[in-house]
Enzyme design. Sequence first.
Site, mmCIF file in Angstrom:
data_model
loop_
_atom_site.group_PDB
_atom_site.id
_atom_site.type_symbol
_atom_site.label_atom_id
_atom_site.label_comp_id
_atom_site.label_asym_id
_atom_site.label_seq_id
_atom_site.Cartn_x
_atom_site.Cartn_y
_atom_site.Cartn_z
ATOM 1 C CB CYS A 1 -34.208 23.611 -62.697
ATOM 2 S SG CYS A 1 -34.793 24.585 -61.319
ATOM 3 C CG HIS B 1 -28.541 22.669 -63.438
ATOM 4 N ND1 HIS B 1 -29.470 23.381 -63.683
ATOM 5 C CD2 HIS B 1 -28.696 23.354 -61.715
ATOM 6 C CE1 HIS B 1 -30.589 23.466 -63.654
ATOM 7 N NE2 HIS B 1 -30.292 23.675 -61.625
ATOM 8 C CG HIS C 1 -32.129 28.511 -63.621
ATOM 9 N ND1 HIS C 1 -32.908 27.651 -64.238
ATOM 10 C CD2 HIS C 1 -31.714 28.196 -61.853
ATOM 11 C CE1 HIS C 1 -32.883 26.740 -63.384
ATOM 12 N NE2 HIS C 1 -32.667 26.708 -62.388
#
Lengths: 685, 353, 96
Positions: free
Chosen positions: A132, A261, A299
Amino acid sequence: MSHAAQITGWGVASAIGVGRERFRSALFRGEIGIAPIRRFDTSAFTTHVGAMVVGYESDDRDPSVLCREFGLLALRDALEHARLDRNSLRSLRVAMTLGASLFGVQNTECLARGLLEELSIEGPSITVSTACTSSTQAIGFGADLIREGFADVVLAGGVDTLTPALFAGFHALGVLSEGPCAPFGRQMGTTLGEGAGFLVLERRGARDAVTRGLLRGYGLSGDAYHETSPEPRGRGVAAAIRSALDDAGASEDEIGYFNAHGTGTTANDTAEWCAIQSVFGSELASSLPLSSSKGHLGHAQSAAGVLEVITTLECMGAGLAPTTGGFDGPRPGGPPRPLGARKPQPLAYELALSSNSAFGGNNCALVFGGTNPPGPDAEESRRRVFVSTAAPLCAGVSRVEELASIYESKSAPLDRELMIDLAAELPRVDLRGIDRASELLTTVTWRALGDAGVQLRGKIRERTGLIVGALRASPDSLARFHASIVQRGLAKPDATAFAQLLPSAAQSACAKALNIRGPQSTITVGEGSGLMACAIAAWMLAGRSDSDRIVAAALDTRAEGAPGGARGDAACAVVLGTAPTSVEVVGIGVAGPHQLHEAIAQAQRRWGSPEPPEIVLAPASKPGSGPEERAHPFAGMPSTSSSFALAHAFGLLRRRMARSALIGVGGTTASVAIIVASTEVNYET
Amino acid sequence: MSLEDEYRAVRHHAALSRMDHVGLLRLVGDDAIEAVDAVCSGDLWVRDGRMLQTLILDDRAQPVADVYVCPDNDACFLMVEGITTEELSECLARHVDPDLDFELEDLGPEHELLSVHGPYAWEVMSRWLTPDIIGLPYLSFYHFDLGVCFRAGKTGEFGYDLMLRNEHASKARSELLELVTSLDGAEVSLEALDLCALENGFFSIRHGSVDGLTPIELQLQWRVSTRKRFPGVAAIEERRARGIRRRLTHFVAADGVKSGDVLRGPDSPLGEVMTAAFSPAVGGVVGTALLDISVAHPGIAELFVRDRDATFPIRTVSSPLVLNRSLLVDPRSETYATREDSLRPPLWQGALP
Amino acid sequence: MKPDLSEYVASRVAILDRVRRILRDTMKLKIEAEAIDPDAPLFGTGLGMDSVDAVELLMQLDSVFGLYLAGSPQDFVKIRTVNTIVDAVMELGDEP
């Protein structure tokens, strides 16, 4: 960084639209790109939503095909925004830094190579595979390439796609929300997505371009805590944010907007809020406008970072701040008032900060903003970089001196399995569940740091980094994961194997075992990844001030039963640092694939010596490529062989058997050259 | 306050106690961890800010100390039960390489240890210390302005041990007592905590005799390394080679059972009672017994104590015996005031023999 | 020993040994299965398993014993130790 890179354009392929125009209008309308998944059957799971790229919702072609298409769409979009056509591209030095952790796919560097070829660009590409944080880090390294003078233009970004196996893995870990995710909100869990995004970063003055923003700085850190959970107090996240602010020469109160995030999981959102409060202080934190874009975009994994930066840039340009889609009221332990409306809200700000965190504890933060430069470029005070130690490892080689006999005789290393017992070398570390790749990497890193007399305690942990050049995810974990799906079905995968599937898993496991908390990453350029890791480590030490030593490592692992089997296993760790030793890194060169001569010329220029290096080591490890290459000893170790060469050169210089050496690799996606010299006879420019 | 009331405070509310029976020590020096590693039986796989529970064994592998090892940058806290500071000092002198750089500090004289236990202990700490306390993982610790907060506990409920400098202790104690009473809790004795520990299967070095018993019989092998050398390792290896013959097992009984009683099976004596105490949750006796390996399993009702003509049966059980309230409380979403007690299952759902 | 008692103990021991082997393999412990105490805590302290290990353990228990546990606190209590797992298997698992 003293020379902020300018952002001259960007491009996207996302769950709310493909192409900047569609993306922007959907963004400003507050569209949510999360919908029931049509690409594969989700009936066996307890959640059924995802954020697929518009137009690809039912497209179930091979993940690498999808990633390539997403990537090309975003790249062309970005080049158009930056007004870079074929002609301008040909007259500039162009490079790519690509965030991609293609799940279970080997040779991710091929994706970057393929994208550049499609656009007829011949420059180097570096793939960052840290899950990520991949595209966030790619942006940082892209700015580095410009600062170091290796490129005029860098296409920095990331791509990822949502596959059934990835979905199954996250689902097994219990981190997916039942409905569309609500970052910082009451519903727990995240929603997976996909997409691609690129920023066009340029050296100021490279051409007559419109500056649309400035990348002011970046920061990296590692939690060294757990394979999937973040350190609960956000210690690592805070370190990355502080490092980014420091790099940008900005203070906390200058940040006008924070893009978090914010995945929506229980673990991430509370840790991240702790970190924000720790960095900004509770008073400033409570008034800091912050939001997470994952409520709108899902995401997007390796593409999350770049898409979230682009979201912010689009909004910033319109006097808006992005908001948190799906927000349904604050959760305990989270920020009390994130920006939670559906559409972006009016806000005027100059400087933004975007942060991402990944499984395994990698954290990356970026500081970027408006078009006003922070001030006249400060005199760059670069530090000198020295080689402290090197620890090579493969069958028959466990010390630098043993490399010498193999290079001299040009014979192959011993044809037997490499046996290691890390538990014996590290008795006070819990190594349960550590896989072969992690064990190899940790062994060489431990030995190299030990030889350098470094004890990882106190502040030294934050000031020590780890850059790993590796080609693929752990073959054993991949095999175990696939076996579990075959035996038990997609709904019951082996969660432990899944967590170890990331290309950065070995780096994270090593950092955790040894407590390395400084800047860290996992990169690949295919052939020569180890040497590229050294180049990155060297330029980070020279041009930044967030670490005092970085372990530049290389890793090659073969699955059992593969040709070469365990005999192909190899690892090498080189400790580079700012404390003087007898061997200094005096020149680095980075150029496009098969352009080793160019990389060598760059390194020679930076060295500034009138004489060429005494020793030249340019190993090629493609088996059967030619009579000379076949004679090179470390065939079949594409990442490590170039690190072995550097280790060997270090050994020779340390023993005063030579005064300078060049190590070079002309690989398939980048060429790298490094010159090391004895410190008694160094030539200053 | 009766033991039953104190027990209720720990199991349902929040309870405050002074932990004067715990030795507080710190090792400093470059080799502090290595020194601890040399005398403790377990692998010290523990990082800064975390706690590891381990043992010190004698040469016959009998436990002499129950220890929490807590590395803290270049030092290491030890929370010790079972031996004095002098005895620990002697142990270190006997087993640790004299060239190692470390020094033992006794924190006892200048510090007090106060603990809060219970399903709402986190709420007490959240008000007294910081709301962030709910993010502190089990078996970790951190420094605050007045001392160190360790999240541990041997009751099976949320537990926080506060090591405070003496000058702060009495004010802290009265503030904590006020908070604890506001949640209908109380200050409780060590006996109440020990009862909870017994119900939750925590080994107590202060109860029963370990004569002739090693971690193998005591079900403490998880605290013993299979790789390193430590005091008692030879005896453990010998015992392992011989094979386990007896094992500590938990039981419940209606009454009539006390420490030292012989336990008989249908044909012959099969063990003896180690510890026993009345449990309000069970409504009977809970205890531990050293049983022949053939019957050292939960769910056996054939064993009994004979006293003259009366027989008092026991039923062996798995431990922990109770369904701790703390497992059902989510600090993120409830408080003592908003709790839904009526929906909670009872602490113990078994049958007495 | 009475036959029902020895039969009961034998079935417990069979399940106990199987569960210990599952744990040893899931967690890749390099110890003998016999060294896993039946009453040792599996999570938090004791054997120190974490939430990722728990996921795999639950899948194994389902696959080997037909013991399906959802992961609620009441279910979590059933996997606190090896003995509690054996209890659950004997009560709720498939017939051997």
